[in-house]
Design an enzyme around this catalytic site. Sequence first.
Site, PDB file in Angstrom:
ATOM      1  N   HIS A   1       0.825  -1.210   0.000  1.00  0.00           N
ATOM      2  CA  HIS A   1       0.000   0.000   0.000  1.00  0.00           C
ATOM      3  C   HIS A   1       0.856   1.256   0.000  1.00  0.00           C
ATOM      4  O   HIS A   1       0.451   2.293  -0.494  1.00  0.00           O
ATOM      5  CB  HIS A   1      -0.990  -0.030   1.164  1.00  0.00           C
ATOM      6  CG  HIS A   1      -2.096  -0.993   0.907  1.00  0.00           C
ATOM      7  ND1 HIS A   1      -2.095  -2.259   1.420  1.00  0.00           N
ATOM      8  CD2 HIS A   1      -3.191  -0.900   0.125  1.00  0.00           C
ATOM      9  CE1 HIS A   1      -3.158  -2.897   0.979  1.00  0.00           C
ATOM     10  NE2 HIS A   1      -3.844  -2.099   0.197  1.00  0.00           N
TER      11      HIS A   1
ATOM     12  N   ARG B   1     -10.634   3.662  -1.108  1.00  0.00           N
ATOM     13  CA  ARG B   1     -10.036   2.880  -0.010  1.00  0.00           C
ATOM     14  C   ARG B   1     -10.273   3.634   1.302  1.00  0.00           C
ATOM     15  O   ARG B   1      -9.399   4.372   1.764  1.00  0.00           O
ATOM     16  CB  ARG B   1      -8.534   2.701  -0.240  1.00  0.00           C
ATOM     17  CG  ARG B   1      -8.163   1.752  -1.383  1.00  0.00           C
ATOM     18  CD  ARG B   1      -6.656   1.618  -1.483  1.00  0.00           C
ATOM     19  NE  ARG B   1      -6.226   0.502  -2.287  1.00  0.00           N
ATOM     20  CZ  ARG B   1      -5.799   0.603  -3.550  1.00  0.00           C
ATOM     21  NH1 ARG B   1      -5.752   1.765  -4.149  1.00  0.00           N
ATOM     22  NH2 ARG B   1      -5.408  -0.484  -4.198  1.00  0.00           N
TER      23      ARG B   1
ATOM     24  N   ARG C   1     -15.439   1.318  -0.698  1.00  0.00           N
ATOM     25  CA  ARG C   1     -15.091   0.012  -0.131  1.00  0.00           C
ATOM     26  C   ARG C   1     -15.134   0.088   1.387  1.00  0.00           C
ATOM     27  O   ARG C   1     -14.621   1.044   1.980  1.00  0.00           O
ATOM     28  CB  ARG C   1     -13.686  -0.394  -0.578  1.00  0.00           C
ATOM     29  CG  ARG C   1     -13.296  -1.749  -0.008  1.00  0.00           C
ATOM     30  CD  ARG C   1     -11.999  -2.238  -0.580  1.00  0.00           C
ATOM     31  NE  ARG C   1     -10.854  -1.515  -0.029  1.00  0.00           N
ATOM     32  CZ  ARG C   1      -9.600  -1.770  -0.380  1.00  0.00           C
ATOM     33  NH1 ARG C   1      -9.339  -2.687  -1.296  1.00  0.00           N
ATOM     34  NH2 ARG C   1      -8.613  -1.101   0.149  1.00  0.00           N
TER      35      ARG C   1
ATOM     36  N   GLU D   1     -10.414 -11.232  -4.321  1.00  0.00           N
ATOM     37  CA  GLU D   1      -8.979 -11.062  -4.094  1.00  0.00           C
ATOM     38  C   GLU D   1      -8.370 -12.227  -3.329  1.00  0.00           C
ATOM     39  O   GLU D   1      -7.202 -12.222  -2.971  1.00  0.00           O
ATOM     40  CB  GLU D   1      -8.663  -9.723  -3.422  1.00  0.00           C
ATOM     41  CG  GLU D   1      -9.564  -9.315  -2.304  1.00  0.00           C
ATOM     42  CD  GLU D   1      -9.294  -7.894  -1.816  1.00  0.00           C
ATOM     43  OE1 GLU D   1      -8.371  -7.231  -2.303  1.00  0.00           O
ATOM     44  OE2 GLU D   1     -10.019  -7.456  -0.916  1.00  0.00           O
TER      45      GLU D   1
ATOM     46  N   ASN E   1      -3.992  -7.160  -6.677  1.00  0.00           N
ATOM     47  CA  ASN E   1      -2.841  -7.076  -5.768  1.00  0.00           C
ATOM     48  C   ASN E   1      -2.883  -8.204  -4.754  1.00  0.00           C
ATOM     49  O   ASN E   1      -1.905  -8.905  -4.524  1.00  0.00           O
ATOM     50  CB  ASN E   1      -2.834  -5.739  -5.021  1.00  0.00           C
ATOM     51  CG  ASN E   1      -2.960  -4.563  -5.954  1.00  0.00           C
ATOM     52  OD1 ASN E   1      -2.580  -4.667  -7.108  1.00  0.00           O
ATOM     53  ND2 ASN E   1      -3.512  -3.469  -5.479  1.00  0.00           N
ATOM     54  N   ASP E   2      -4.048  -8.355  -4.147  1.00  0.00           N
ATOM     55  CA  ASP E   2      -4.168  -9.425  -3.167  1.00  0.00           C
ATOM     56  C   ASP E   2      -4.347 -10.784  -3.837  1.00  0.00           C
ATOM     57  O   ASP E   2      -3.861 -11.787  -3.331  1.00  0.00           O
ATOM     58  CB  ASP E   2      -5.333  -9.143  -2.209  1.00  0.00           C
ATOM     59  CG  ASP E   2      -4.901  -8.169  -1.136  1.00  0.00           C
ATOM     60  OD1 ASP E   2      -3.824  -8.394  -0.552  1.00  0.00           O
ATOM     61  OD2 ASP E   2      -5.602  -7.180  -0.910  1.00  0.00           O
TER      62      ASP E   2
ATOM     63  N   ARG F   1       2.950  -9.167  -0.124  1.00  0.00           N
ATOM     64  CA  ARG F   1       3.201  -8.072  -1.062  1.00  0.00           C
ATOM     65  C   ARG F   1       4.031  -6.939  -0.473  1.00  0.00           C
ATOM     66  O   ARG F   1       4.509  -6.072  -1.189  1.00  0.00           O
ATOM     67  CB  ARG F   1       1.879  -7.542  -1.640  1.00  0.00           C
ATOM     68  CG  ARG F   1       0.926  -7.021  -0.605  1.00  0.00           C
ATOM     69  CD  ARG F   1      -0.485  -6.886  -1.157  1.00  0.00           C
ATOM     70  NE  ARG F   1      -0.799  -5.538  -1.566  1.00  0.00           N
ATOM     71  CZ  ARG F   1      -2.030  -5.055  -1.656  1.00  0.00           C
ATOM     72  NH1 ARG F   1      -3.073  -5.840  -1.389  1.00  0.00           N
ATOM     73  NH2 ARG F   1      -2.255  -3.827  -2.038  1.00  0.00           N
TER      74      ARG F   1
ATOM     75  N   CYS G   1      -9.677  -3.639 -10.110  1.00  0.00           N
ATOM     76  CA  CYS G   1      -9.261  -2.397  -9.451  1.00  0.00           C
ATOM     77  C   CYS G   1      -7.875  -2.528  -8.833  1.00  0.00           C
ATOM     78  O   CYS G   1      -7.405  -1.611  -8.175  1.00  0.00           O
ATOM     79  CB  CYS G   1     -10.274  -1.957  -8.403  1.00  0.00           C
ATOM     80  SG  CYS G   1     -10.453  -3.131  -7.063  1.00  0.00           S
TER      81      CYS G   1
HETATM   82  C1  PEP Z   1      -6.236  -5.302  -4.473  1.00  0.00           C
HETATM   83  O1  PEP Z   1      -5.977  -6.111  -3.589  1.00  0.00           O
HETATM   84  O2  PEP Z   1      -5.936  -5.478  -5.683  1.00  0.00           O
HETATM   85  C2  PEP Z   1      -6.934  -4.043  -4.154  1.00  0.00           C
HETATM   86  C3  PEP Z   1      -7.356  -3.234  -5.084  1.00  0.00           C
HETATM   87  O3  PEP Z   1      -7.060  -3.729  -2.843  1.00  0.00           O
HETATM   88  P1  PEP Z   1      -5.833  -3.176  -1.958  1.00  0.00           P
HETATM   89  O4  PEP Z   1      -4.680  -2.902  -2.872  1.00  0.00           O
HETATM   90  O5  PEP Z   1      -6.318  -1.975  -1.265  1.00  0.00           O
HETATM   91  O6  PEP Z   1      -5.567  -4.333  -1.038  1.00  0.00           O
HETATM   92 MG    MG Z   2      -6.869  -5.830  -1.675  1.00  0.00          MG
END
Ligand code: PEP
Ligand code: MG
Length: 591
Positions: free
Chosen positions: A211, A318, A354, A452, A475-476, A486, A523
């Site tokens: 993040h 977020r 979210r 995710e 991402n997750d 990550r 996203c």
């Molecule tokens: C993701 O996990 O891709 C996502 C958009 O949420 P975050 O990056 O806030 O975990």
């Molecule tokens: Mg995420």
Amino acid sequence: MDSPPLDVIRTDPQVARHASFTLHGSGASGGIAIGYAHLVSTARLEVPQYEIAPDEIDGEIERFDSAVTQVRGELVGLRASVPASAPAEMGAFLDLHRMILDDSMLSETPRELIRERRCNAELALVQQMEMLVARFEEIEDPYLRERKADVRQVVERVLKAMLGTGHAPPAPAHEENVVVVAHDFSPADMILFKQHQFAGFVTDLGGVTSHTAIVARSLGLPAIVGLHHARQMVRENELVIVDGAEGVLIVNPDERVLGEYRLKQSALQIERQKLKRLASTPASTLDGTPIELQANIELPDDVESALESGASGVGLFRTEFLFLNRDDLPSEDEQFEAYRAAVEAMRDQPVTIRTLDLGADKTVNGADRGGPNPALGLRAIRFCFAEPQMFLTQLRAILRASAYGRVRLLVPMLAHAHEIDLVFQYLQQARDTLEAMNVPYDRALEVGGMVEVPAAALAVPLFVKRLDFLSIGTNDLIQYTLAIDRTDDMVAHLYDPLHPAVLQLVAGTIRSAVKAGKPVAVCGEMAGEVAYTRLLLGFGLRQFSMHPMQLLAVKQQVLRSDLTEAEALASRILRADDPEKTRQLLGRLNA
Ligand code: PEP
Ligand code: MG
């Protein structure tokens, strides 16, 4: 530290003092920054470091003591004002902080250090903190080990109290010529940089989809993470070049290198300027298929850049960033105002809010329930279920904001059908409360879920049956599919959006959602990477959500994309059984 303007660089003989060297990390945010290094000692605050004269020692100790006294008063005050609805840990956490503050290791030892080392109070305190944190790191018990975060938070409070009370050198004057060099930043630290105008950031730790890196990208500043030794090797005020696309940091560049990067920098600026012309052009592929390009935001103010980039809505707000860098929780009214501000600013465009994704690398004071493995622990919706009052407060605030525009509710990290059912129960409870008070809200509010966790991607029918829309958090999804944290730079090289397992899950989710007639978006960071735009289009994706900074480049790629060709090559990529083949096909798709 007061950095001279950049045009002085070439003639300043001091600059060429040290030999030039290069460090390699992971490019977290593209672009090129040229500036003076400013070393940040602790994660949260820039700590001045200087020697004091013997006759200043007593005054410095006094300055330290009064900061400690001030913080003690603050903690007592906060403890008394903890609302009954606050999470149970809130009070206990404040007591713990008070105990840490009163421990002689923090309130006495720095006084000795000031006297012995003749250093300023901030430095003495930070040095003592680093020693304590190192000791905590050796503790086996994971709960106790994690208390080092509390030590840091207490120290940060004392440092804040001392700010402005010393003869500390002022913060860098020409921020736009300053590259911040740190060992690590938390997402909470990074969000504070929204108030600054630094040229770029580099850190020793971190992965590109942490993040912290995501917020760096949203700032539109060149950034590199995972440099390992930058904080140690770079000196204050040294001239550095940050190549955020390549993940390269050049320290003390010579004239020739400097010239080359200046040229590259101007070329990028011209490119960015040109892209701005696309802001009002509707996004569609060559055959005229419309594509939704929406924005990811962290704070309500980010809607400004979302609108500037021509986003057709907010695909991901977020909200947890509203909860960071503070000691209390935002009230229902405060949240409502923040959500309403974003919704009203976006006018008739949808805003996808979210629900809290706290836990893992985003922790809130008083409710840090990381557990032994935070990414797999009480994070996101699991955390909300563990804190029902906090969750209900947020749901009511979002519902109230839905009366002012087009709000959609998005729930992170779902894996089980019963979790979705429980979300609806809480939502009903929030609605009932508002009904009872005659507070307006959108009765047709759409509720979506983030895909995710691989379990969700493999069980899409279960999700589409219950939800109005899906949003894939790559991402997750990548983190959990490939079992790599990550935020951990040690495994960052294993983070691969093109891994066949990842591609199968992304393509499969899109296919199942389309088949069920439910809207689906991506996203995660993949949506903002031009290299993956055509691949995702080929998988059938029609909705992308990304940082406003990335939107116009993605739009340009969409405008130049042939859907039929993208579909054909994307399905070949899905069938490819070798990473080399995948990359080669992707190269063709992007040619
Ligand atoms: C993701 O996990 O891709 C996502 C958009 O949420 P975050 O990056 O806030 O975990
Ligand atoms: Mg995420």
